[in-house]
Scaffold this motif. Structure first.
Motif, PDB file in Angstrom:
ATOM      1  N   ALA A 126      -6.181   0.205  -1.586  1.00  0.00           N
ATOM      2  CA  ALA A 126      -4.940  -0.218  -2.237  1.00  0.00           C
ATOM      3  C   ALA A 126      -4.788  -1.732  -2.176  1.00  0.00           C
ATOM      4  N   LYS A 127      -5.231  -2.328  -1.089  1.00  0.00           N
ATOM      5  CA  LYS A 127      -5.133  -3.777  -0.922  1.00  0.00           C
ATOM      6  C   LYS A 127      -5.849  -4.510  -2.051  1.00  0.00           C
ATOM      7  N   LYS A 128      -6.951  -3.955  -2.522  1.00  0.00           N
ATOM      8  CA  LYS A 128      -7.707  -4.583  -3.601  1.00  0.00           C
ATOM      9  C   LYS A 128      -6.924  -4.575  -4.915  1.00  0.00           C
ATOM     10  N   ILE A 129      -5.984  -3.662  -5.035  1.00  0.00           N
ATOM     11  CA  ILE A 129      -5.180  -3.565  -6.258  1.00  0.00           C
ATOM     12  C   ILE A 129      -3.929  -4.419  -6.165  1.00  0.00           C
ATOM     13  N   VAL A 130      -3.209  -4.296  -5.042  1.00  0.00           N
ATOM     14  CA  VAL A 130      -1.887  -4.933  -4.951  1.00  0.00           C
ATOM     15  C   VAL A 130      -1.946  -6.361  -4.445  1.00  0.00           C
ATOM     16  N   GLY A 131      -3.016  -6.712  -3.736  1.00  0.00           N
ATOM     17  CA  GLY A 131      -3.113  -8.067  -3.197  1.00  0.00           C
ATOM     18  C   GLY A 131      -1.968  -8.375  -2.247  1.00  0.00           C
ATOM     19  N   ASN A 132      -1.238  -9.424  -2.521  1.00  0.00           N
ATOM     20  CA  ASN A 132      -0.116  -9.829  -1.666  1.00  0.00           C
ATOM     21  C   ASN A 132       1.228  -9.280  -2.134  1.00  0.00           C
ATOM     22  N   GLN A 133       1.212  -8.438  -3.159  1.00  0.00           N
ATOM     23  CA  GLN A 133       2.461  -7.868  -3.651  1.00  0.00           C
ATOM     24  C   GLN A 133       2.919  -6.724  -2.753  1.00  0.00           C
ATOM     25  N   PRO A 134       4.228  -6.496  -2.661  1.00  0.00           N
ATOM     26  CA  PRO A 134       4.725  -5.370  -1.859  1.00  0.00           C
ATOM     27  C   PRO A 134       4.365  -4.040  -2.496  1.00  0.00           C
ATOM     28  N   LEU A 135       4.281  -3.018  -1.677  1.00  0.00           N
ATOM     29  CA  LEU A 135       3.861  -1.690  -2.122  1.00  0.00           C
ATOM     30  C   LEU A 135       4.838  -0.644  -1.606  1.00  0.00           C
ATOM     31  N   VAL A 136       5.317   0.219  -2.493  1.00  0.00           N
ATOM     32  CA  VAL A 136       6.150   1.350  -2.074  1.00  0.00           C
ATOM     33  C   VAL A 136       5.221   2.470  -1.631  1.00  0.00           C
ATOM     34  N   LEU A 137       5.296   2.840  -0.374  1.00  0.00           N
ATOM     35  CA  LEU A 137       4.391   3.838   0.194  1.00  0.00           C
ATOM     36  C   LEU A 137       5.097   5.180   0.310  1.00  0.00           C
ATOM     37  N   VAL A 138       4.552   6.194  -0.368  1.00  0.00           N
ATOM     38  CA  VAL A 138       5.119   7.536  -0.338  1.00  0.00           C
ATOM     39  C   VAL A 138       4.202   8.451   0.456  1.00  0.00           C
ATOM     40  N   THR A 139       4.733   9.012   1.525  1.00  0.00           N
ATOM     41  CA  THR A 139       4.005   9.998   2.309  1.00  0.00           C
ATOM     42  C   THR A 139       5.011  10.830   3.084  1.00  0.00           C
ATOM     43  N   SER A 140       4.515  11.803   3.820  1.00  0.00           N
ATOM     44  CA  SER A 140       5.402  12.659   4.606  1.00  0.00           C
ATOM     45  C   SER A 140       6.118  11.838   5.665  1.00  0.00           C
ATOM     46  N   ALA A 141       7.364  12.181   5.922  1.00  0.00           N
ATOM     47  CA  ALA A 141       8.166  11.425   6.882  1.00  0.00           C
ATOM     48  C   ALA A 141       7.500  11.360   8.252  1.00  0.00           C
ATOM     49  N   SER A 142       6.879  12.450   8.669  1.00  0.00           N
ATOM     50  CA  SER A 142       6.224  12.470   9.978  1.00  0.00           C
ATOM     51  C   SER A 142       4.998  11.556  10.012  1.00  0.00           C
ATOM     52  N   HIS A 143       4.355  11.385   8.885  1.00  0.00           N
ATOM     53  CA  HIS A 143       3.142  10.568   8.784  1.00  0.00           C
ATOM     54  C   HIS A 143       3.459   9.094   8.565  1.00  0.00           C
ATOM     55  N   MET A 144       4.699   8.790   8.195  1.00  0.00           N
ATOM     56  CA  MET A 144       5.051   7.436   7.792  1.00  0.00           C
ATOM     57  C   MET A 144       4.812   6.386   8.881  1.00  0.00           C
ATOM     58  N   PRO A 145       5.212   6.598  10.149  1.00  0.00           N
ATOM     59  CA  PRO A 145       4.979   5.549  11.152  1.00  0.00           C
ATOM     60  C   PRO A 145       3.511   5.134  11.258  1.00  0.00           C
ATOM     61  N   ARG A 146       2.613   6.112  11.271  1.00  0.00           N
ATOM     62  CA  ARG A 146       1.186   5.792  11.367  1.00  0.00           C
ATOM     63  C   ARG A 146       0.693   5.139  10.075  1.00  0.00           C
ATOM     64  N   ALA A 147       1.143   5.665   8.933  1.00  0.00           N
ATOM     65  CA  ALA A 147       0.698   5.118   7.661  1.00  0.00           C
ATOM     66  C   ALA A 147       1.146   3.671   7.482  1.00  0.00           C
ATOM     67  N   VAL A 148       2.385   3.374   7.839  1.00  0.00           N
ATOM     68  CA  VAL A 148       2.890   2.006   7.717  1.00  0.00           C
ATOM     69  C   VAL A 148       2.073   1.059   8.600  1.00  0.00           C
ATOM     70  N   ALA A 149       1.784   1.488   9.824  1.00  0.00           N
ATOM     71  CA  ALA A 149       1.006   0.650  10.735  1.00  0.00           C
ATOM     72  C   ALA A 149      -0.387   0.374  10.182  1.00  0.00           C
ATOM     73  N   LEU A 150      -1.025   1.395   9.596  1.00  0.00           N
ATOM     74  CA  LEU A 150      -2.363   1.223   9.046  1.00  0.00           C
ATOM     75  C   LEU A 150      -2.353   0.332   7.802  1.00  0.00           C
ATOM     76  N   PHE A 151      -1.341   0.480   6.958  1.00  0.00           N
ATOM     77  CA  PHE A 151      -1.253  -0.348   5.758  1.00  0.00           C
ATOM     78  C   PHE A 151      -0.952  -1.798   6.127  1.00  0.00           C
ATOM     79  N   LYS A 152      -0.114  -2.002   7.135  1.00  0.00           N
ATOM     80  CA  LYS A 152       0.153  -3.373   7.578  1.00  0.00           C
ATOM     81  C   LYS A 152      -1.103  -3.991   8.185  1.00  0.00           C
TER      82      LYS A 152
END
Length: 204
Positions: A126-152
């Motif tokens: 995804a980083k190759k597509i969005v670059g430095n632009q913000p990204l709305v991340l949609v995933t399961s609420a339980s998965h969100m903390p880990r997903a946000v950390a990995l995307f950051k």
């Protein structure tokens, strides 16, 4: 039996899952609306004899629905669908995209990442597509903390859009152990172990 009963008891499983699911509230934008929505993949089973909505897992369907809901409110956005297919010949990304098309998303507004096998690979692609632009991340609420950390970790500015909540309101104590309660506990342990593994391997 005592341990299984405890894990199946809804108020106990809610205690495990609530901190994960309610780390982020539902998404809201100000005046600056991001350009991209990224819907993380989940499993599906291809079967032309059943409706498309049934080919997707309930988790996947919830994620697609939330992504499309955001898109319908802000139709200038693009939707990224990610995820490989496992044993299926069609990728999760492609199948989720088919569902989005049936819900009115324009084909020209859909992007696919079909080779990513885990959340961190999804983030790197995804980083190759969005670059430095913000990204709305949609995933399961339980998965969100880990997903946000990995995307950051991948260098992406994340706006969390959680969905697929299991703990939707406070449970009453007068309940019996149930399959739903056990599913909550399983979901919670899956994420806690996932977070621990990501920390151990230096991904977050």
């Amino acid at each position: 039996m005592i341990w299984i009963s405890l894990l199946s008891y809804p108020p106990f499983s809610a205690l495990l899952l609530y901190p994960l699911e309610h780390s982020y509230s539902k998404v809201q934008f100000g005046q600056n609306v991001p350009k991209y929505i990224h819907v993380l993949g989940h499993s599906h089973i291809g079967n032309p004899a059943i409706p498309l909505s049934s080919e997707l897992s309930l988790v996947g369907l919830a994620r697609v629905t939330e992504g499309v809901s955001i898109y319908k409110r802000y139709p200038e956005m693009k939707i990224i669908f990610s995820g490989y297919g496992g044993d299926e010949p069609v990728s999760d990304a492609r199948k989720n995209g088919e569902m989005a098309l049936s819900m009115g998303v324009k084909a020209t507004d859909i992007l696919f990442l079909e080779s990513a096998k885990d959340t961190y690979q999804e983030a790197l692609q995804a980083k190759k597509i969005v670059g430095n632009q913000p990204l709305v991340l949609v995933t399961s609420a339980s998965h969100m903390p880990r997903a946000v950390a990995l995307f950051k970790k991948a260098g992406i500015k994340v706006i969390a859009a959680p969905t697929d909540f299991h703990v939707k309101k406070k449970d009453t104590l007068l309940q019996f152990p149930s399959a739903e309660g056990l599913l909550r506990s399983e979901t919670a342990f899956h994420e806690y172990f996932g977070i621990a593994w990501s920390q151990l391997t230096g991904l977050i």
